[in-house]
Design a protein around this motif. Sequence first.
Motif, PDB file in Angstrom:
ATOM      1  N   UNK A 108      42.866  -7.165 -21.341  1.00  0.00           N
ATOM      2  CA  UNK A 108      44.199  -7.507 -21.209  1.00  0.00           C
ATOM      3  C   UNK A 108      44.459  -8.519 -22.488  1.00  0.00           C
ATOM      4  N   UNK A 109      43.560  -9.498 -22.641  1.00  0.00           N
ATOM      5  CA  UNK A 109      43.926 -10.442 -23.766  1.00  0.00           C
ATOM      6  C   UNK A 109      43.670  -9.836 -25.228  1.00  0.00           C
ATOM      7  N   UNK A 110      42.646  -9.077 -25.205  1.00  0.00           N
ATOM      8  CA  UNK A 110      42.599  -8.064 -26.649  1.00  0.00           C
ATOM      9  C   UNK A 110      43.669  -7.358 -27.013  1.00  0.00           C
ATOM     10  N   UNK A 111      44.259  -6.967 -25.927  1.00  0.00           N
ATOM     11  CA  UNK A 111      45.414  -5.793 -26.218  1.00  0.00           C
ATOM     12  C   UNK A 111      46.553  -6.813 -26.454  1.00  0.00           C
ATOM     13  N   UNK A 112      46.669  -7.936 -25.958  1.00  0.00           N
ATOM     14  CA  UNK A 112      47.895  -8.901 -26.295  1.00  0.00           C
ATOM     15  C   UNK A 112      47.417  -9.411 -27.741  1.00  0.00           C
ATOM     16  N   UNK A 113      46.412  -9.630 -27.899  1.00  0.00           N
ATOM     17  CA  UNK A 113      46.401 -10.123 -29.318  1.00  0.00           C
ATOM     18  C   UNK A 113      46.336  -9.092 -30.310  1.00  0.00           C
ATOM     19  N   UNK A 114      46.231  -8.002 -30.141  1.00  0.00           N
ATOM     20  CA  UNK A 114      46.506  -6.905 -30.894  1.00  0.00           C
ATOM     21  C   UNK A 114      48.022  -6.715 -31.151  1.00  0.00           C
ATOM     22  N   UNK A 115      48.737  -6.659 -30.145  1.00  0.00           N
ATOM     23  CA  UNK A 115      50.143  -6.546 -30.231  1.00  0.00           C
ATOM     24  C   UNK A 115      50.560  -7.888 -31.094  1.00  0.00           C
ATOM     25  N   UNK A 116      50.398  -8.685 -30.939  1.00  0.00           N
ATOM     26  CA  UNK A 116      50.707 -10.148 -31.701  1.00  0.00           C
ATOM     27  C   UNK A 116      49.902 -10.503 -33.165  1.00  0.00           C
ATOM     28  N   UNK A 117      49.107  -9.384 -33.461  1.00  0.00           N
ATOM     29  CA  UNK A 117      48.398  -9.779 -34.839  1.00  0.00           C
ATOM     30  C   UNK A 117      49.268 -10.116 -35.966  1.00  0.00           C
ATOM     31  N   UNK A 118      50.343  -9.697 -36.048  1.00  0.00           N
ATOM     32  CA  UNK A 118      51.382 -10.119 -37.194  1.00  0.00           C
ATOM     33  C   UNK A 118      52.062 -11.549 -37.046  1.00  0.00           C
ATOM     34  N   UNK A 119      52.256 -11.863 -35.694  1.00  0.00           N
ATOM     35  CA  UNK A 119      52.691 -13.239 -35.506  1.00  0.00           C
ATOM     36  C   UNK A 119      51.944 -13.649 -34.175  1.00  0.00           C
ATOM     37  N   UNK A 120      50.694 -14.022 -34.360  1.00  0.00           N
ATOM     38  CA  UNK A 120      49.872 -14.542 -33.201  1.00  0.00           C
ATOM     39  C   UNK A 120      50.561 -15.948 -32.566  1.00  0.00           C
ATOM     40  N   UNK A 121      50.337 -15.692 -31.144  1.00  0.00           N
ATOM     41  CA  UNK A 121      50.767 -16.753 -30.293  1.00  0.00           C
ATOM     42  C   UNK A 121      49.744 -17.688 -29.988  1.00  0.00           C
ATOM     43  N   UNK A 122      48.824 -17.087 -29.731  1.00  0.00           N
ATOM     44  CA  UNK A 122      47.524 -17.997 -29.491  1.00  0.00           C
ATOM     45  C   UNK A 122      46.680 -18.606 -30.516  1.00  0.00           C
ATOM     46  N   UNK A 123      45.866 -19.540 -30.587  1.00  0.00           N
ATOM     47  CA  UNK A 123      45.126 -20.009 -31.393  1.00  0.00           C
ATOM     48  C   UNK A 123      43.502 -19.818 -30.977  1.00  0.00           C
TER      49      UNK A 123
END
Length: 369
Positions: free
Chosen positions: A99-114
């Motif tokens: 689930x986290x990888x999917x979220x990171x992919x969706x946020x790739x242009x503006x990452x929320x996590x570090x």
Amino acid sequence: MRKRYLAGVLAAVMAMGLTACGGGSTPTTAETKAEAKTEAKAESAGEQSAAESKEEAKTTGGKLVVYSPNSEGIMNNVIPGFEEKYGIEVEVISAGAGELIKRLSSEANDPYADIDFGGVNYAIYKQNPDLFEEYVSPNDKNLPEEFQNTTGFYTNYTINGSCLLVNKDLIGDIKIESYDDLLNPELKGKIATCDPATSSSAFAQLTNILLAKGGYDSDEAWDFVGKLIEQWDGKVLSGSSAVYKGVADGEYTVGLTYEDPCATLVADGAPVEIVFPSEGAVYLPSGAAIIKGAKNMDNAKLFIDYLISDEVQQQFGDNLTIRPIIASISSKTLTPIGEIHTITEDIAYIAEHKNEIVERYKDLFASLQ
């Protein structure tokens, strides 16, 4: 320590100056040159100290956002310690690795996590190389060679093994020593597991079983997986934590899970015991990585350094139910690795063929419902 040392140098210089003035004598040319040289060194040291202070200010304080599938035991030890040591406020968002990888992919242009803390391994990195920032910690050289950051992108900080978790109050006279024992008809519908397509621990169990039963492409091994799926009786849980919690709470008799949270349950007095399958348990490294374009980059690098410092690795060995990755630091709470029958996963093969394995599992599961 360096600041106190430099302060001592300055104090000594000042004391020398006062002594010379109090003596009432005129300094010689040599003494004047030496004094000037000492003052120059002190001034240089002061500038260096100021630069160090500025660097510390740049790399401490502020915020860090961490995505993690890790157990509460790990998070409750690592995160508060990091916050206290560096004065950095950490926001944690917990979810399954997939689930986290999917979220990171969706946020790739503006990452929320570090940071992805615990949801990264070789296979995930190879499939998602553009999600992570290149960084090799200066502490990485202290890890065993086979666990060092050779990709340049993710850092291993612990090893964890697949296991079975048995509820002692429910098992009765049923023997659980191996994967074969899970095919006992009395266990149908009483086995906790989750989806290998979305859970890293479930996928590790799948490849462990395949390897133990003949190989990743073995028809015999996949036939065994099919028989095991029938034993689940259509019950697949939402995530890895639901598996071990379900066994501990008495909802299931046995679970396919991993060592860390199970050992925590045992230490806390839950009515469970850990069984390492006699066919062999696979131990794999768990990794952490900086997210590409992280907004708190300096703090993210500091967190990676912290994970594989002697300080934190010793905490793992002394206080937690995960195995330190630094070989010289042993666990005080876990079964010695030498007493467990282990088998070795072909990590590169799994990384290349993960999608094929997942699709074959999904087709097999669907055909048996």
